[in-house]
Design a protein around this motif. Sequence first.
Motif, short mmCIF file in Angstrom:
data_model
loop_
_atom_site.label_atom_id
_atom_site.label_comp_id
_atom_site.label_asym_id
_atom_site.label_seq_id
_atom_site.Cartn_x
_atom_site.Cartn_y
_atom_site.Cartn_z
N SER A 230 0.92 -0.63 -0.12
CA SER A 230 -0.23 0.25 0.10
C SER A 230 0.42 1.11 -0.48
O SER A 230 2.00 1.24 0.77
CB SER A 230 -1.19 0.31 1.14
N PHE A 231 0.64 2.25 -1.29
CA PHE A 231 1.70 3.77 -1.09
C PHE A 231 0.81 4.51 0.51
O PHE A 231 -0.61 5.32 -0.31
CB PHE A 231 1.24 3.24 -1.95
N ILE A 232 1.30 4.88 0.49
CA ILE A 232 1.15 6.35 1.70
C ILE A 232 1.53 7.31 1.31
O ILE A 232 2.72 7.84 0.86
CB ILE A 232 2.21 5.61 2.78
N ILE A 233 0.98 8.09 0.54
CA ILE A 233 0.98 9.93 0.37
C ILE A 233 -0.06 11.10 0.76
O ILE A 233 -1.24 10.16 0.93
CB ILE A 233 0.39 9.36 -1.71
N SER A 234 0.67 11.70 0.87
CA SER A 234 -0.04 12.89 1.20
C SER A 234 -1.26 13.20 -0.06
O SER A 234 -1.54 13.11 -0.33
CB SER A 234 1.10 14.06 1.75
N GLU A 235 -2.62 14.03 0.70
CA GLU A 235 -3.81 14.15 0.05
C GLU A 235 -2.89 15.33 -0.88
O GLU A 235 -3.25 15.71 -2.14
CB GLU A 235 -4.52 14.14 0.93
N ALA A 236 -2.64 16.00 0.31
CA ALA A 236 -2.31 17.17 -1.34
C ALA A 236 -1.58 17.41 -2.51
O ALA A 236 -0.96 17.81 -3.39
CB ALA A 236 -1.08 18.43 0.07
N GLU A 237 -0.30 16.14 -1.97
CA GLU A 237 0.31 15.52 -2.96
C GLU A 237 0.16 15.22 -3.62
O GLU A 237 0.24 14.96 -4.94
CB GLU A 237 2.00 14.37 -2.28
N TRP A 238 -0.60 13.95 -3.74
CA TRP A 238 -2.16 13.34 -4.95
C TRP A 238 -2.30 14.58 -5.61
O TRP A 238 -2.03 14.51 -6.85
CB TRP A 238 -3.07 12.41 -3.80
N LYS A 239 -3.58 15.40 -4.93
CA LYS A 239 -4.04 15.98 -5.91
C LYS A 239 -2.79 17.29 -6.86
O LYS A 239 -3.07 17.22 -8.07
CB LYS A 239 -4.35 16.99 -4.70
N TYR A 240 -1.80 17.35 -6.25
CA TYR A 240 -0.72 18.68 -6.94
C TYR A 240 -0.02 17.55 -8.34
O TYR A 240 -0.41 17.82 -9.74
CB TYR A 240 0.54 18.09 -6.25
N ALA A 241 0.13 16.27 -7.85
CA ALA A 241 0.68 15.28 -9.19
C ALA A 241 -0.43 14.80 -9.57
O ALA A 241 0.49 14.46 -11.23
CB ALA A 241 1.90 13.84 -8.49
N THR A 242 -1.55 14.89 -9.70
CA THR A 242 -2.05 14.10 -11.20
C THR A 242 -3.46 15.85 -11.66
O THR A 242 -3.77 16.09 -12.08
CB THR A 242 -3.37 13.68 -9.96
N THR A 243 -2.85 16.68 -11.36
CA THR A 243 -3.30 18.13 -11.23
C THR A 243 -2.66 18.89 -12.09
O THR A 243 -3.45 19.47 -12.54
CB THR A 243 -4.49 18.70 -11.32
N GLU A 244 -1.51 19.02 -11.50
CA GLU A 244 -0.83 20.17 -12.44
C GLU A 244 0.56 19.59 -12.96
O GLU A 244 1.02 18.60 -12.61
CB GLU A 244 -0.08 20.78 -10.41
N GLU A 245 0.85 20.22 -13.81
CA GLU A 245 2.44 20.19 -14.71
C GLU A 245 3.89 20.31 -13.47
O GLU A 245 3.91 21.77 -13.22
CB GLU A 245 2.86 20.73 -16.23
N ASP A 246 4.75 19.69 -13.47
CA ASP A 246 5.83 19.38 -12.94
C ASP A 246 6.77 18.41 -13.58
O ASP A 246 6.67 17.78 -14.00
CB ASP A 246 5.08 19.17 -11.33
N THR B 75 7.50 20.57 -2.88
CA THR B 75 6.26 20.46 -3.66
C THR B 75 5.04 20.62 -2.17
O THR B 75 5.47 20.93 -1.50
CB THR B 75 6.20 18.67 -4.15
N SER B 76 4.46 20.71 -3.21
CA SER B 76 2.82 21.17 -2.46
C SER B 76 2.80 20.22 -1.45
O SER B 76 1.90 21.12 -0.24
CB SER B 76 1.49 21.40 -3.28
N GLY B 77 2.99 19.26 -2.26
CA GLY B 77 2.27 18.37 -0.49
C GLY B 77 3.58 17.19 0.25
O GLY B 77 3.21 16.39 0.54
N GLY B 78 4.71 17.73 0.03
CA GLY B 78 5.90 17.02 0.81
C GLY B 78 5.75 16.82 2.05
O GLY B 78 5.20 17.24 2.47
N MET B 79 6.18 14.78 2.48
CA MET B 79 5.60 15.01 4.20
C MET B 79 7.49 14.10 4.23
O MET B 79 7.78 13.48 2.88
CB MET B 79 4.92 13.41 3.53
N SER B 80 7.50 14.46 5.52
CA SER B 80 8.73 13.46 6.15
C SER B 80 7.85 12.04 6.89
O SER B 80 6.69 12.52 7.23
CB SER B 80 9.86 14.38 6.62
N LEU B 81 8.98 11.92 8.07
CA LEU B 81 8.67 10.67 8.57
C LEU B 81 9.28 10.72 9.90
O LEU B 81 10.92 10.99 9.52
CB LEU B 81 9.14 9.16 7.80
#
Length: 246
Positions: free
Chosen positions: A86-102, A141-147
């Motif tokens: 299972s892939f742990i991703i922040s909500e903001a990062e998933w939205k950014y990666a699927t809606t914005e060009e980078d 990035t907009s939704g970067g996470m650290s552990l």
Amino acid sequence: MNFKVDILCKAFPGKSTISALGWSNVVLIRTKDKNILFDTGAQGIRPNILRALGKLSIEPNQIDSVFLSHLHFDHCGNASLFPNASFIISEAEWKYATTEEDIFTTEESVKYLRDRKKIIISEDGDEVYPGMKAIFTPGHTSGGMSLVLEADGEKWIIAGDAVKNRVELLREKVDMSLNNEQSRQSICRIKGLADRVLPGHDCWMKIENGKIIPEEKVQVDITLPKGMQDGKNGVFKLVIENRPLV
């Protein structure tokens, strides 16, 4: 400490005139019954990941979860190696990666992740596993996470590209960010919490009395084809010594 941490593929802080190096840390965290990966690196390190897992007698299908700090090519390029994760991703990062060009986001990985089981983190400080928390560290990035890992009374933070190297950790200024002020705030937060930090593109760092202390020498060998004797017998050694920064 109820887990073991191994760097499967080690990073190197640097740039190339030819292309982005993309040499980032890939980390395995093992608990009593779970195998958790932090990032998956760029596609060029696939043989290295598989070899490193093999040395620990772990198959790719035995990885339970993959914590993705963000969705740039050098951090999620090998997601497809882990079919049962299972892939742990922040909500903001998933939205950014699927809606914005980078230009650094890989369409292949995003496409693969669309159909995979995902654990979407929407709350800062969510517990991922006992003793492990996800914190939001945006900027790069907009939704970067650290552990954050709770380890024998200390806090260890695996930072991803919230802080890429020792100089960024010390100076709180970054080389590449969507939002420089957010990056500064994220680095300050990490420094305020952590006893030990693993940047996205450097070795483990201790934080002691304002000093940033690298825990090891960082080295990459570049080997030329046989018959080319530039460097030392056809090998160039890129070395960064473990000197404290103040």
